[in-house]
Each structure stands twice: as C-alpha cells, then as structure tokens.
Motif scaffolding. Sequence first.
Motif, PDB file in Angstrom:
ATOM      1  N   TYR A   1      -6.269  12.577   6.181  1.00 51.18           N
ATOM      2  CA  TYR A   1      -5.503  13.432   5.274  1.00 51.18           C
ATOM      3  C   TYR A   1      -4.805  14.538   6.048  1.00 51.18           C
ATOM      4  O   TYR A   1      -5.405  15.209   6.880  1.00 51.18           O
ATOM      5  CB  TYR A   1      -6.403  14.046   4.196  1.00 51.18           C
ATOM      6  N   ASP A   2      -3.530  14.706   5.794  1.00 47.00           N
ATOM      7  CA  ASP A   2      -2.741  15.764   6.412  1.00 47.00           C
ATOM      8  C   ASP A   2      -2.190  16.622   5.278  1.00 47.00           C
ATOM      9  O   ASP A   2      -1.410  16.147   4.462  1.00 47.00           O
ATOM     10  CB  ASP A   2      -1.607  15.162   7.239  1.00 47.00           C
ATOM     11  N   GLU A   3      -2.608  17.879   5.226  1.00 48.08           N
ATOM     12  CA  GLU A   3      -2.182  18.727   4.111  1.00 48.08           C
ATOM     13  C   GLU A   3      -0.684  19.007   4.130  1.00 48.08           C
ATOM     14  O   GLU A   3      -0.123  19.422   3.125  1.00 48.08           O
ATOM     15  CB  GLU A   3      -2.979  20.025   4.087  1.00 48.08           C
ATOM     16  N   ASP A   4      -0.018  18.762   5.247  1.00 45.30           N
ATOM     17  CA  ASP A   4       1.422  18.970   5.347  1.00 45.30           C
ATOM     18  C   ASP A   4       2.208  17.668   5.216  1.00 45.30           C
ATOM     19  O   ASP A   4       3.376  17.603   5.594  1.00 45.30           O
ATOM     20  CB  ASP A   4       1.763  19.636   6.686  1.00 45.30           C
ATOM     21  N   TRP A   5       1.596  16.630   4.673  1.00 44.27           N
ATOM     22  CA  TRP A   5       2.239  15.329   4.609  1.00 44.27           C
ATOM     23  C   TRP A   5       3.574  15.381   3.884  1.00 44.27           C
ATOM     24  O   TRP A   5       4.542  14.760   4.308  1.00 44.27           O
ATOM     25  CB  TRP A   5       1.317  14.296   3.955  1.00 44.27           C
ATOM     26  N   TYR A   6       3.636  16.130   2.796  1.00 45.81           N
ATOM     27  CA  TYR A   6       4.873  16.169   2.011  1.00 45.81           C
ATOM     28  C   TYR A   6       5.993  16.832   2.808  1.00 45.81           C
ATOM     29  O   TYR A   6       7.130  16.355   2.824  1.00 45.81           O
ATOM     30  CB  TYR A   6       4.656  16.898   0.683  1.00 45.81           C
ATOM     31  N   VAL A   7       5.680  17.932   3.492  1.00 46.36           N
ATOM     32  CA  VAL A   7       6.690  18.646   4.273  1.00 46.36           C
ATOM     33  C   VAL A   7       7.204  17.760   5.401  1.00 46.36           C
ATOM     34  O   VAL A   7       8.415  17.666   5.629  1.00 46.36           O
ATOM     35  CB  VAL A   7       6.120  19.968   4.825  1.00 46.36           C
ATOM     36  N   LYS A   8       6.295  17.082   6.107  1.00 49.30           N
ATOM     37  CA  LYS A   8       6.703  16.214   7.204  1.00 49.30           C
ATOM     38  C   LYS A   8       7.562  15.059   6.707  1.00 49.30           C
ATOM     39  O   LYS A   8       8.557  14.696   7.339  1.00 49.30           O
ATOM     40  CB  LYS A   8       5.475  15.690   7.935  1.00 49.30           C
ATOM     41  N   GLU A   9       7.185  14.488   5.579  1.00 51.72           N
ATOM     42  CA  GLU A   9       7.974  13.397   5.002  1.00 51.72           C
ATOM     43  C   GLU A   9       9.357  13.896   4.580  1.00 51.72           C
ATOM     44  O   GLU A   9      10.361  13.226   4.801  1.00 51.72           O
ATOM     45  CB  GLU A   9       7.230  12.799   3.809  1.00 51.72           C
TER      46      GLU A   9
ATOM     47  N   PRO B   1       0.834  -1.211   0.000  1.00 48.34           N
ATOM     48  CA  PRO B   1       0.000   0.000   0.000  1.00 48.34           C
ATOM     49  C   PRO B   1       0.864   1.253   0.000  1.00 48.34           C
ATOM     50  O   PRO B   1       2.016   1.242   0.446  1.00 48.34           O
ATOM     51  CB  PRO B   1      -0.802  -0.104   1.295  1.00 48.34           C
ATOM     52  N   LEU B   2       0.309   2.318  -0.509  1.00 50.54           N
ATOM     53  CA  LEU B   2       1.015   3.589  -0.495  1.00 50.54           C
ATOM     54  C   LEU B   2       1.151   4.075   0.941  1.00 50.54           C
ATOM     55  O   LEU B   2       0.225   3.936   1.737  1.00 50.54           O
ATOM     56  CB  LEU B   2       0.247   4.631  -1.319  1.00 50.54           C
ATOM     57  N   PRO B   3       2.313   4.656   1.314  1.00 51.23           N
ATOM     58  CA  PRO B   3       2.476   5.153   2.682  1.00 51.23           C
ATOM     59  C   PRO B   3       1.412   6.204   3.007  1.00 51.23           C
ATOM     60  O   PRO B   3       1.163   7.107   2.224  1.00 51.23           O
ATOM     61  CB  PRO B   3       3.873   5.780   2.689  1.00 51.23           C
ATOM     62  N   GLY B   4       0.788   6.055   4.165  1.00 49.34           N
ATOM     63  CA  GLY B   4      -0.210   7.017   4.596  1.00 49.34           C
ATOM     64  C   GLY B   4      -1.585   6.799   4.007  1.00 49.34           C
ATOM     65  O   GLY B   4      -2.527   7.487   4.380  1.00 49.34           O
TER      66      GLY B   4
END
Length: 126
Positions: free
Chosen positions: A39-47, A31-34
């Motif tokens: 939904y977290d709109e800051d997912w990319y920044v946190k990753e 599965p895709l992570p997350g």
Amino acid sequence: MAHYFESLVEQKIREALERGEFDKLPGSGKPLPGYGGEYDEDWYVKELVDREKLAGAILPATLILRKDLEDLPETLARARTEPEVRRIVAELNERIADNHRGLLPGPPTLIKRLDVETIVHEWSRR
C-alpha cells in the motif's frame, strides 16, 4: 415474511444489468491496478502525475534538467535533422549554464556542458 423494498437506484442498476449494459466494460475481468502490492498512501497523486504528465509542474528545475539529460538519447533518436539536434543540445546547454549560475530552483547538481559537435557526430552515425 419480509418484504424487500427496491430503491430507485437499485431498480435502475437491476434494469441495466438485465439489458447487459455492464457486460464487456473496459477492464472487465482484469485485476485492479496496484492490487496485491504494498500500500502506498500517495498512490493517487503518483497516478495523477503520470496520467496528466505533471512532473514538470511538480519537480524542481534542476531535477527536470537531470531527467531531460537522462532522456537525451531517446529525444535525439526522434530528431530528423542536424539543425534540430543542435537546437536541442543548445537549449540543454543554456539550462546547464543557468544551473551553473544558480538560476534554477532545486537541489544543486554538477552537470557539465554538452559538446555539441560530438553529439551531432554521434547522431549522424546512427
């Protein structure tokens, strides 16, 4: 009867599929992570922060100090010699002193200086 036009991109993808170039890719069937979570709109920044270890570049110095104190047991577990333990504790105490003098940016934190001898004694017992 409609004729289908295959673009160059579609052709290259089809040919790669036929050659098996997409078989056994890393993560295939997983599965895709997350996915499925909230939904977290800051997912990319946190990753990005986790992947590139950028927390030190983003967090204020007082919070980094608190995090380093929290991680102290793991840091000391990797220390090989007593002088190394003393150096680690001395560096933290210097940053704590800077914090007391108001030289570190970030929210105020009340942190006591570390007792070097007690920490060295505990480290040597392990």
